[in-house]
Design an enzyme around this catalytic site. Structure first.
Site, PDB file in Angstrom:
ATOM      1  N   GLU A 129       0.859  -1.176   0.000  1.00  0.00           N
ATOM      2  CA  GLU A 129       0.000   0.000   0.000  1.00  0.00           C
ATOM      3  C   GLU A 129       0.897   1.229   0.000  1.00  0.00           C
ATOM      4  OE1 GLU A 129      -2.785   0.379   3.232  1.00  0.00           O
ATOM      5  OE2 GLU A 129      -3.833   2.021   2.277  1.00  0.00           O
ATOM      6  N   GLY A 269       2.683   2.179  10.895  1.00  0.00           N
ATOM      7  CA  GLY A 269       2.399   1.371  12.080  1.00  0.00           C
ATOM      8  C   GLY A 269       2.247  -0.106  11.765  1.00  0.00           C
ATOM      9  N   MET A 271       0.165  -3.041   8.615  1.00  0.00           N
ATOM     10  CA  MET A 271      -0.503  -3.159   7.320  1.00  0.00           C
ATOM     11  C   MET A 271      -1.404  -4.383   7.285  1.00  0.00           C
ATOM     12  SD  MET A 271      -0.947  -1.867   4.388  1.00  0.00           S
ATOM     13  CE  MET A 271      -2.158  -2.614   3.323  1.00  0.00           C
ATOM     14  N   GLU A 272      -2.621  -4.154   6.778  1.00  0.00           N
ATOM     15  CA  GLU A 272      -3.705  -5.135   6.878  1.00  0.00           C
ATOM     16  C   GLU A 272      -3.721  -6.180   5.769  1.00  0.00           C
ATOM     17  OE1 GLU A 272      -4.159  -1.759   6.183  1.00  0.00           O
ATOM     18  OE2 GLU A 272      -5.685  -1.500   4.632  1.00  0.00           O
ATOM     19  N   ASN A 273      -2.597  -6.509   5.129  1.00  0.00           N
ATOM     20  CA  ASN A 273      -2.578  -7.498   4.049  1.00  0.00           C
ATOM     21  C   ASN A 273      -3.455  -8.701   4.393  1.00  0.00           C
ATOM     22  OD1 ASN A 273      -0.262  -5.951   3.046  1.00  0.00           O
ATOM     23  ND2 ASN A 273       0.784  -6.928   4.764  1.00  0.00           N
ATOM     24  N   GLU A 306      -5.968  -3.237  12.377  1.00  0.00           N
ATOM     25  CA  GLU A 306      -5.640  -4.070  11.201  1.00  0.00           C
ATOM     26  C   GLU A 306      -6.638  -5.208  11.065  1.00  0.00           C
ATOM     27  OE1 GLU A 306      -3.626  -2.541   9.396  1.00  0.00           O
ATOM     28  OE2 GLU A 306      -2.855  -1.254  10.995  1.00  0.00           O
ATOM     29  N   HIS A 309      -9.872  -4.018   9.537  1.00  0.00           N
ATOM     30  CA  HIS A 309      -9.760  -3.776   8.091  1.00  0.00           C
ATOM     31  C   HIS A 309     -10.213  -4.988   7.275  1.00  0.00           C
ATOM     32  CE1 HIS A 309      -8.167   0.123   7.195  1.00  0.00           C
ATOM     33  NE2 HIS A 309      -7.006  -0.018   7.808  1.00  0.00           N
ATOM     34  N   GLU A 328     -10.144   4.024   6.010  1.00  0.00           N
ATOM     35  CA  GLU A 328      -9.388   4.464   7.187  1.00  0.00           C
ATOM     36  C   GLU A 328     -10.255   5.176   8.229  1.00  0.00           C
ATOM     37  OE1 GLU A 328      -6.810   3.089   7.767  1.00  0.00           O
ATOM     38  OE2 GLU A 328      -6.025   2.475   5.816  1.00  0.00           O
TER      39      GLU A 328
HETATM   40  N1  0A1 Z   1      -3.287   0.788   5.769  1.00  0.00           N
HETATM   41  C1  0A1 Z   1      -2.398   0.880   6.876  1.00  0.00           C
HETATM   42  C2  0A1 Z   1      -1.461   2.010   6.842  1.00  0.00           C
HETATM   43  C3  0A1 Z   1      -0.326   1.937   5.909  1.00  0.00           C
HETATM   44  C4  0A1 Z   1      -0.292   2.792   4.833  1.00  0.00           C
HETATM   45  C5  0A1 Z   1       0.801   2.867   4.016  1.00  0.00           C
HETATM   46  C6  0A1 Z   1       1.862   2.042   4.305  1.00  0.00           C
HETATM   47  O1  0A1 Z   1       2.999   2.108   3.545  1.00  0.00           O
HETATM   48  C7  0A1 Z   1       3.174   3.185   2.743  1.00  0.00           C
HETATM   49  C8  0A1 Z   1       1.841   1.175   5.363  1.00  0.00           C
HETATM   50  C9  0A1 Z   1       0.723   1.124   6.162  1.00  0.00           C
HETATM   51  C10 0A1 Z   1      -3.232   1.131   8.099  1.00  0.00           C
HETATM   52  O2  0A1 Z   1      -4.124   1.978   8.064  1.00  0.00           O
HETATM   53  O3  0A1 Z   1      -2.985   0.516   9.110  1.00  0.00           O
HETATM   54 ZN    ZN Z   2      -5.881   1.588   8.470  1.00  0.00          ZN
END
Ligand code: 0A1
Ligand code: ZN
Length: 877
Positions: A129, A269, A271-273, A306, A309, A328
């Site tokens: 992301e 912080g 990442m919700e993969n 996470e 998400h 978000e």
């Molecule tokens: N989606 C994640 C936040 C996130 C966004 C960008 C990143 O790399 C550029 C990493 C994490 C969240 O909201 O937790």
């Molecule tokens: Zn998030």
């Protein structure tokens, strides 16, 4: 090198993708120097696209292309075109689906930007992301292209014994040359930003969770060997999150496996993969002696975030990156409520509002102000902002306030049911809320498109004859062309004896409090059957993200601090009192008048101290003075020296006058506890440590000893850090030896050493700037580790207002030096560091000039990234 003219992307230009990728098979031959990626994309023309024979344009950056073939036939160089960002094929099959096979190589070790596939210590991991997948292979790297992924990882068995990707493990085996392979299949379609792989020498902590439909889910947390003893809190938090989402939103987890990997080099912080979250170690690892109570709370919050998400972000994702707040804002709102339910609702709300008002309000008042749904961007990574996240959550919260709790659940049910498996817009979310409740949110939608914090001016008048109280509200925003917003305002009324007055309006029944809906630029509301003039408690629970302007005397505020039944407004009344007093003293400082403590504030503090409090964390918030950055937000021209002097003066006066009370409380609640994380123990530590900080203000030998003893004997990190922080911010002669012994004790725990850097960077001591310079040279300082950079450079520039804004500009120059050094390594982190300079308009002319000089220097630096360029140039515009 920077594009001379970086391209701006606009929401209004959105068009559907020309092609869709139904399935992808990815094969990785992993190696830190050179990883080989073979990808087979099952493509087809998007039936919704009306363009005839469009070219297939795939995104790809920093890739070495090896070969490319369509349906088994290799393409020669005349059949495709490549530039720095794309690979275009002019002619591809239109009528039927086809397979595009691409082979390319990448270099994880050279990837210091930590986007795409990179090396963290000895571990290979990915961050995709927002647009990192294009640094792995060519793809339609946009969230509205949702694909089924099958991934095979091949690697050396010793270097990479653990091989992970999204979904379920479907096969594995051995190869010659000491290599092995594992295949993963994710049955859920997802955008490529949710792809992840991890390879490394990792230990696994395992547990399980039984879902509401009785399915057993395997939960795994992967960490480096020496961190195995710091995972139990994260695991418990995950189980709590899963239960909470079932109970609160009826959402069940969908795969059989949920994995979390902790990595020490991470830009954000976590990442919700899908099925394979990658976390910054900071939000996983905790042991009572290494993590503070606030670390414990943040871990639970981020694990929850996470996990949530999975429904708000993954199953239902964003159509395009302008809709980022769709996932978000809603997910932050969900994690806020989760934490509130696990801890103290009153305290959580206050902490969230503090963050919003100090940091998000500043962002929204500055040159980078944008709506929660921005209309354009140069670099999307610059839009992971407090506005999109925190204000986004406030907007969701207001919808809940308007439609009510049950209505909100009906709305979210409809949203999940209607859009499962889709990539949608903020508007779709609002429509689901409207349709489920038959509630008109047309005017409310302006919150998504208007930037800036609205101001609400309030006047009130009481009519003795009619026994009515009229409240007039006037909303305004920075631009007069903007439409009035639909603002929910929670109101309560108090009688002079402190009891709640029933709230009657012409068409409402009586209640203790009501929600009034402000829709006009100016609107009056009349409350009836009031035998005496009530004291008004407005915007309870901070029901809307606005700046409230209402004349309130110190007496009135003291009354609310004693009697308001709304825990937020009760605290707020105390803050307003302190704020009024300190702002007065700031003026006295500037006019070189002698400072005098206000007796009403002292009295209010005494009152708070005399009452019995169940929630000790809330009690400690009532005893806290507004932070320097909050006070700065209340001034037309920020005067960091006067703010510091005035606030310290009040703190000192309170410490002197209430010394015995602070001492008594300290003794009452000081216990040498380890491993207790219930609300009671957290509250005891919090109240005790705030008392300690008041007492340290007195700089007496006795209090020095108190802090030193707590530092030496602490059995938990909260107490050890609190004591060290007091020592570092005082003239305590034990300062150097305590800092050194702390370092020696913790030099092998990176996250604790981050705290050691931060504490020194945030100190108000005179020599802080020199200390920061010296720390840059410390062997433990590492520019390539974002946590370390944030702990020193970030903390100094963003949390040490007093020294960062030193009148000679040395702080500004230091920051620009660091941003330039970081820019070539990690543009995302470099760009986030610019934020401390963007507020230049809020300072005096001399500082403005110094800050602008550094911003201009950044823009004119050769090879400046578009990340830094966007923030620096927009803040000067
Ligand atoms: N989606 C994640 C936040 C996130 C966004 C960008 C990143 O790399 C550029 C990493 C994490 C969240 O909201 O937790
Ligand atoms: Zn998030």
């Amino acid at each position: 090198m920077r594009d001379a003219n970086p391209q701006t992307i606009y929401l209004k230009d959105y068009t559907v993708p020309e092609y869709l990728i139904e399935n992808v098979e990815l094969n990785f031959i992993l190696d830190e120097q050179e990883t080989r990626v073979v990808s087979k994309l099952s493509l087809k023309k998007n039936p919704q696209c009306k363009i005839a024979n469009p070219a297939l344009v795939l995104q790809g950056e920093e890739l070495d292309l090896v070969s490319i073939a369509i349906d088994g036939t290799a393409l020669d160089k005349t059949q495709y075109q490549q530039n720095k960002e794309t690979l275009s094929i002019a002619h591809v099959p239109q009528e039927q689906a086809f397979i595009l096979a691409i082979e390319n190589t990448i270099s994880p070790k050279a990837n210091t930007a930590l986007e795409g596939l990179y090396l963290s210590s000895t571990m290979l991991c990915t961050q995709c992301e927002a647009q990192g997948f294009r640094k792995i292979t060519y793809f339609l790297d946009r969230p509205d292209v949702m694909t089924r992924f099958k991934t095979t990882l091949i690697a050396d068995k010793d270097k990479y014994p653990v091989l992970l990707s999204n979904g379920n493990k479907v096969a594995e085996g051995e190869l010659k040359n000491n290599r092995h392979w594992v295949s993963w299949e994710d049955p859920f379609k997802k955008p490529c930003y949710l792809f992840a792989l991890v390879a490394g020498q990792l230990e696994c902590i395992e547990d399980s969770f039984t879902t509401m439909s009785n399915r057993e889910i395997c939960l795994q947390i992967f960490v480096e060997k020496h961190d195995v003893d710091k995972c139990s809190h994260a695991m418990q938090s995950l189980k709590n999150s899963m239960r909470w989402d079932e109970e609160t939103y009826d959402r069940e987890y969908d795969l059989d496996l949920y994995m979390i990997v902790a990595v020490s080099h991470f830009n954000m912080g976590a990442m919700e993969n899908k099925g394979l979250n990658v976390f910054n170690t900071k939000f996983v690892l905790a042991r009572p002696d290494t993590a503070t109570d606030s670390d414990y709370e943040h871990i639970e919050g981020v694990i929850g975030h996470e996990y949530f998400h999975n429904w708000t972000g993954n199953r239902i994702t964003c159509r395009d990156w302008f809709q980022l707040s769709l996932k978000e804002g809603f997910t932050v709102f969900r994690d806020q409520e989760f934490t509130a339910d696990q801890t103290s609702k009153a305290v959580k709300r206050i902490e969230d509002v503090k963050l919003l008002r100090t940091r998000q309000f500043a962002e929204d008042a500055g040159p980078l102000s944008h709506p929660i749904r921005p209309e354009s961007y140069i670099e999307i990574n610059n839009f992971y902002t407090l506005t999109v996240y925190e204000k986004g959550a406030e907007v969701v919260r207001m919808i809940r306030t308007l439609v009510g709790e049950n209505g909100f659940r009906k709305g979210s049910d409809l949203y999940f049911q209607r859009h499962d498996g889709q990539a949608v817009t903020c508007d779709d979310f609002v429509s689901a809320m409207e349709d489920a409740n038959d509630f008109d949110l047309r005017q409310f939608r302006h919150w998504y498109s208007q930037s800036g914090t609205p101001t609400l001016e309030v006047t009130q008048s009481y009519n003795q004859d009619k026994q009515t109280c009229k409240i007039t509200l006037k909303q305004s925003s920075k631009s007069t062309t903007e439409e009035p917003l639909h603002i929910p305002i929670k109101v309560g009324l108090l009688n002079s004896d402190g009891s709640s007055a029933a709230v009657y309006t012409a068409n409402e029944e009586t209640a203790d409090e009501i929600i009034i809906e402000l829709k006009e630029k100016e609107q009056s509301f009349i409350f009836e059957q009031l035998e005496e003039k009530p004291v008004v408690s407005l915007l309870r629970g901070f029901s809307a993200p606005v700046i409230l302007k209402m004349e309130q005397s110190l007496e009135e505020l003291a009354f609310l601090l004693s009697h308001d039944t709304d825990t937020f407004n009760r605290w707020e009344a105390g803050q307003k009192m302190s704020c009024q007093v300190i702002l007065g003293l700031i003026e006295d400082c500037q006019k070189k008048r002698t400072l005098q403590m206000n007796p009403l504030l002292l009295e209010a503090y005494k009152n708070v101290l005399q009452q019995p409090w169940d929630d000790l964390s809330y009690f400690s918030l009532l005893l806290s003075l507004p932070e320097e950055n909050y006070l700065a937000g209340q001034m037309d021209v920020i005067d960091v020296d006067a703010i510091h002097t005035a606030r310290e003066f009040v703190k000192q006066a309170l410490a002197e006058q209430l010394q015995s009370q602070f001492q008594a409380l300290y003794q009452q609640f000081h216990k040498d506890e380890s491993g207790q994380f219930d609300a009671g123990a957290i509250g005891r530590r919090r109240i005790k440590n705030i008392c300690l900080s008041y007492l340290m203000q007195l700089e007496t030998e006795q209090n020095y000893q108190l802090a030193k003893a707590q530092f030496n004997t602490a059995k938990n990190m909260t107490d050890q850090m609190a004591a060290l922080s007091c020592i570092v911010n005082s003239n305590n002669p034990a300062k150097p030896s305590c800092l050194e012994s702390f370092y020696q004790q913790w030099k092998n725990e990176a996250l604790v050493i981050d705290k050691w850097f931060t504490l020194q960077a945030c100190s108000s001591a005179k020599d802080t700037f020199d200390t920061v310079q010296t720390l840059l040279q410390h062997s433990a300082f590492e520019l390539s580790n974002p946590n370390r950079v944030r702990s020193l450079t970030g903390a100094f520039s963003q949390s040490n207002q007093l020294h960062f804004h030193a009148a000679n500009g040395q702080g500004y120059q230091f920051l620009a030096d660091q941003i330039i050094a970081l820019n070539s390594l990690n543009p995302q982190v470099a760009s986030r560091m610019v934020s401390a300079l963007t507020q230049w308009k809020r300072f005096d002319n001399a500082r403005q000039a110094l800050m602008k000089t550094q911003l201009e220097r950044l823009i004119n630096t050769a090879d400046i990234s578009k990340d830094v360029f966007e923030v620096a140039s927009k803040s000067l515009a």
